[in-house]
Design an enzyme around this catalytic site. Structure first.
Site, PDB file in Angstrom:
ATOM      1  N   ASP A  65       0.823  -1.215   0.000  1.00 51.35           N
ATOM      2  CA  ASP A  65       0.000   0.000   0.000  1.00 51.35           C
ATOM      3  C   ASP A  65       0.860   1.270   0.000  1.00 51.35           C
ATOM      4  OD1 ASP A  65       0.677  -0.870   2.609  1.00 51.35           O
ATOM      5  OD2 ASP A  65      -0.913   0.315   3.530  1.00 51.35           O
ATOM      6  N   ASP A 196       3.601   4.125   8.702  1.00 46.43           N
ATOM      7  CA  ASP A 196       3.343   2.957   9.525  1.00 46.43           C
ATOM      8  C   ASP A 196       4.323   2.779  10.688  1.00 46.43           C
ATOM      9  OD1 ASP A 196       1.763   2.966   7.318  1.00 46.43           O
ATOM     10  OD2 ASP A 196       1.896   0.808   6.962  1.00 46.43           O
TER      11      ASP A 196
HETATM   12 ZN    ZN Z   1       0.523   0.827   5.302  1.00 45.94          ZN
END
Ligand code: ZN
Length: 295
Positions: A65, A196
């Site tokens: 992603d 993240d």
């Molecule tokens: Zn991610």
């Protein structure tokens, strides 16, 4: 021109309303493409952003992603005849994935691979710091040095014109006139990109004093156990990060597909964000850089 163009806001699974992650930071003449997830090329079209505007690509890590949009964007840049060099920054341990993604794109592009294996500067004004995710991950921070804004009225009163102005700026003094007499401090602006990660020192260092802080907010506070297990931030933790950093504007993004409505996440972040303005990003949002802080 300084603004953040939000190309996508979904983590892991895109939804009907949210594309995978992706952001273009327009910073004067530069265009930083951050974490281009799948579908980024088309989102750029929707956003009215030309591939030729991209001068630098920054990957935090090589989960899909955050990077599966790379081949499409590179191929498009080649197709559009981009001639300027493009720097591609990524964690060194992601080399194999990055080379595979780059290999399937068109070769007719002056792409320069810039892996990093530790925190620190990676380009003028651009720094990385390690984050705490399941694979090697680095966030980014762009820092403009502090400067001074010249006051035309004071320059004129001091009789300083033309090339003498440049000399005063370079040398700090011209005869009896000091630079500080004809200017005021101009605090540099800071942009931080914290993707993240669990809460960690690297995130705090990146966010410190940011005028615009983009932070992942994958989970709601009630799902803190999931955030913990998958090494992500909750909305509240993103808010707390902004508050501790004294950030001006916090842009929340990278939402889990389990939340069709992210307004509660924005509220959870705002509850802990102190004075920071909180924006829950939607695809194709444009976030103007906040006005310069006053000293
Ligand atoms: Zn991610």
């Amino acid at each position: 021109m300084r603004e953040l163009v939000v190309l996508g806001t979904a983590s892991q699974v895109p939804t009907r309303t949210r594309n995978h992650n992706g952001y273009l930071l327009r910073w004067d003449g530069e265009g930083l493409l951050l974490d281009p997830g799948e579908g980024t090329q088309r989102q750029m079209t929707h956003a009215g952003v030309a591939a030729s505007q991209v001068t630098r690509i920054c990957l935090t890590h090589v989960h899909g992603d955050h990077c599966f949009g790379l081949p499409g964007v590179l191929a498009r840049m080649a197709l559009d005849g981009v001639e300027h060099p493009v720097e591609l920054h990524y964690p060194a341990s992601g080399e194999e994935v990055v080379r595979a993604l780059v290999a399937v794109a068109h070769a007719a592009l002056d792409l320069r691979l810039r892996p990093h294996g530790e925190g620190g500067p990676v380009a003028p004004g651009l720094e990385v710091a390690p984050l705490a995710h399941r694979v090697e991950t680095y966030g980014y921070r762009l820092v403009e040095p502090d400067g001074r804004t010249l006051l035309p009225g004071r320059l004129a009163a001091a009789g300083i014109t033309g090339p003498a102005v440049g000399r005063l700026v370079r040398e700090g003094r011209l005869g009896a006139v000091g630079l500080e007499d004809v200017s005021v401090p101009r605090p540099g602006q800071r942009f931080a990109f914290v993707m993240d990660t669990a809460e960690c020192d690297g995130a705090a260092a990146l966010a410190d004093g940011a005028d615009l802080l983009v932070a992942e907010s994958t989970f709601a506070d009630a799902d803190a156990d999931l955030a913990d297990a998958y090494r992500h931030l909750t909305a509240g933790q993103a808010g707390a990060l902004a508050r501790a950093a004294g950030a001006g504007t916090l842009v929340l993004t990278h939402f889990s597909s389990r939340y069709p409505d992210v307004a509660p996440l924005a509220a959870q972040a705002a509850a802990r964000a102190g004075a920071a303005r909180v924006v829950a990003a939607a695809d194709l949002d444009r976030v103007a850089f906040p006005p310069r802080r006053r000293t």
